[in-house]
Enzyme design. Structure first.
Site, PDB file in Angstrom:
ATOM      1  N   ARG A 124       0.034 -10.366   0.548  1.00  0.00           N
ATOM      2  CA  ARG A 124       0.707  -9.449   1.476  1.00  0.00           C
ATOM      3  C   ARG A 124      -0.215  -8.259   1.769  1.00  0.00           C
ATOM      4  O   ARG A 124      -0.336  -7.829   2.914  1.00  0.00           O
ATOM      5  CB  ARG A 124       2.020  -8.971   0.848  1.00  0.00           C
ATOM      6  CG  ARG A 124       2.771  -7.941   1.664  1.00  0.00           C
ATOM      7  CD  ARG A 124       4.218  -7.832   1.247  1.00  0.00           C
ATOM      8  NE  ARG A 124       4.388  -6.995   0.065  1.00  0.00           N
ATOM      9  CZ  ARG A 124       5.553  -6.821  -0.570  1.00  0.00           C
ATOM     10  NH1 ARG A 124       6.636  -7.441  -0.143  1.00  0.00           N
ATOM     11  NH2 ARG A 124       5.644  -6.043  -1.615  1.00  0.00           N
ATOM     12  N   ARG A 156       0.549  -1.539   1.308  1.00  0.00           N
ATOM     13  CA  ARG A 156       1.445  -0.611   0.619  1.00  0.00           C
ATOM     14  C   ARG A 156       0.726  -0.005  -0.587  1.00  0.00           C
ATOM     15  O   ARG A 156       0.012  -0.712  -1.288  1.00  0.00           O
ATOM     16  CB  ARG A 156       2.684  -1.371   0.134  1.00  0.00           C
ATOM     17  CG  ARG A 156       3.857  -1.307   1.070  1.00  0.00           C
ATOM     18  CD  ARG A 156       4.967  -2.217   0.638  1.00  0.00           C
ATOM     19  NE  ARG A 156       5.410  -2.000  -0.744  1.00  0.00           N
ATOM     20  CZ  ARG A 156       6.459  -2.595  -1.285  1.00  0.00           C
ATOM     21  NH1 ARG A 156       7.182  -3.442  -0.566  1.00  0.00           N
ATOM     22  NH2 ARG A 156       6.807  -2.364  -2.531  1.00  0.00           N
ATOM     23  N   LYS A 209      13.098 -11.097  -0.872  1.00  0.00           N
ATOM     24  CA  LYS A 209      14.370 -10.473  -0.493  1.00  0.00           C
ATOM     25  C   LYS A 209      14.315  -9.945   0.948  1.00  0.00           C
ATOM     26  O   LYS A 209      15.231 -10.155   1.727  1.00  0.00           O
ATOM     27  CB  LYS A 209      14.708  -9.306  -1.448  1.00  0.00           C
ATOM     28  CG  LYS A 209      14.774  -9.703  -2.921  1.00  0.00           C
ATOM     29  CD  LYS A 209      15.176  -8.523  -3.803  1.00  0.00           C
ATOM     30  CE  LYS A 209      14.142  -7.413  -3.875  1.00  0.00           C
ATOM     31  NZ  LYS A 209      12.958  -7.704  -4.693  1.00  0.00           N
ATOM     32  N   ARG A 230      19.268  -1.354  -8.785  1.00  0.00           N
ATOM     33  CA  ARG A 230      18.144  -1.730  -9.641  1.00  0.00           C
ATOM     34  C   ARG A 230      18.374  -1.306 -11.077  1.00  0.00           C
ATOM     35  O   ARG A 230      17.520  -1.568 -11.930  1.00  0.00           O
ATOM     36  CB  ARG A 230      16.890  -1.031  -9.134  1.00  0.00           C
ATOM     37  CG  ARG A 230      15.850  -1.934  -8.495  1.00  0.00           C
ATOM     38  CD  ARG A 230      14.777  -1.011  -7.984  1.00  0.00           C
ATOM     39  NE  ARG A 230      13.525  -1.621  -7.673  1.00  0.00           N
ATOM     40  CZ  ARG A 230      13.172  -2.076  -6.477  1.00  0.00           C
ATOM     41  NH1 ARG A 230      14.019  -2.072  -5.493  1.00  0.00           N
ATOM     42  NH2 ARG A 230      11.958  -2.531  -6.277  1.00  0.00           N
ATOM     43  N   ARG A 255       5.758  -2.474 -11.850  1.00  0.00           N
ATOM     44  CA  ARG A 255       6.962  -2.890 -11.120  1.00  0.00           C
ATOM     45  C   ARG A 255       7.634  -4.072 -11.800  1.00  0.00           C
ATOM     46  O   ARG A 255       8.866  -4.150 -11.876  1.00  0.00           O
ATOM     47  CB  ARG A 255       6.601  -3.237  -9.669  1.00  0.00           C
ATOM     48  CG  ARG A 255       6.434  -1.977  -8.814  1.00  0.00           C
ATOM     49  CD  ARG A 255       5.513  -2.211  -7.639  1.00  0.00           C
ATOM     50  NE  ARG A 255       6.050  -3.120  -6.640  1.00  0.00           N
ATOM     51  CZ  ARG A 255       5.294  -3.716  -5.711  1.00  0.00           C
ATOM     52  NH1 ARG A 255       3.993  -3.508  -5.656  1.00  0.00           N
ATOM     53  NH2 ARG A 255       5.851  -4.517  -4.840  1.00  0.00           N
TER      54      ARG A 255
END
Ligand code: ADP
Length: 191
Positions: free
Chosen positions: A126, A138, A13, A87, A149
């Site tokens: 990532r 992160r 996204k 969400r 998640r």
């Protein structure tokens, strides 16, 4: 034109939102980025959300709706790209009300479809890339938080697919295609 990019963590996204910002002068509203900024700014709200985010759970609807409300008041440029918001169904209803209040419409909801296995690989990569580039990964880009998640996505966010389908503005695209192909699919939808 205002659009939502919908999809699980790692669906791409943010990448596609970045391209739309460049090519169409749109404004990317990423609640994840806004919350991470709040986390590092040391505000009361930041402290409140930090642990929840790091675990991979969703922060309260009230907080994220407040963040979005503030952004909708400014310059609208080529329109908004909602990335990571809404969400939950409550957030989706709130967004509809906020857009109506400022005389805006929701023009498209694009569902980016990907396989779970690919998501895990993308997110682990990532994190590795961030570290290799001399930064830090992160706090929620680890396997344990990722599981939470993904579960949050299936339980709380995926019902939005039915919600927007019923409203008539949902289009699904293949998020496993190359970044350029995904960009082309989005462009074809937006016209
Ligand atoms: P990703 O889609 O990769 O999980 P985001 O950057 O969109 O990452 O979000 C990171 C975290 O921020 C989420 O796991 C959640 O804790 C919080 N968050 C972001 N957007 C929302 C939202 N709309 N509602 C509730 N929590 C959110």
């Amino acid at each position: 034109m205002n659009i939502i990019l919908l999809g699980p963590p790692g669906a791409g996204k943010g990448t596609q939102a970045g391209r739309l910002v460049e090519k169409r002068d749109m404004i990317q509203l990423s609640t994840g980025d806004m919350l991470r900024a709040a986390k590092t700014s040391g505000t009361e709200m930041g402290k409140k959300v930090a642990e929840v985010m790091d675990r991979g759970e969703l922060v309260t609807d009230e907080i994220v709706i407040g963040l979005i409300r503030e952004q909708l008041e400014g310059d609208k440029k080529g329109g908004f790209i909602f990335d990571g918001f809404p969400r939950t169904l409550a957030q989706a209803d709130a967004l509809a009300a906020l857009l109506e209040d400022c005389g805006e419409t929701l023009d498209a909801v694009i569902e980016m479809q990907v396989d779970d296995e690919v998501l895990v690989d993308r997110i682990v990569n990532r994190a590795k890339e961030a570290v290799a580039a001399g930064g830090t990964a992160r706090a929620d880009d680890n396997e344990e938080s990722l599981k939470v998640r993904l579960m949050a996505y299936y339980k709380q966010t995926s019902p939005l697919i039915g919600y927007y389908h019923a409203k008539g503005n949902l289009t699904a695209i293949d998020g496993l295609a190359s970044m350029d192909e995904v960009e082309a699919s989005i462009s074809a939808i937006l016209g």
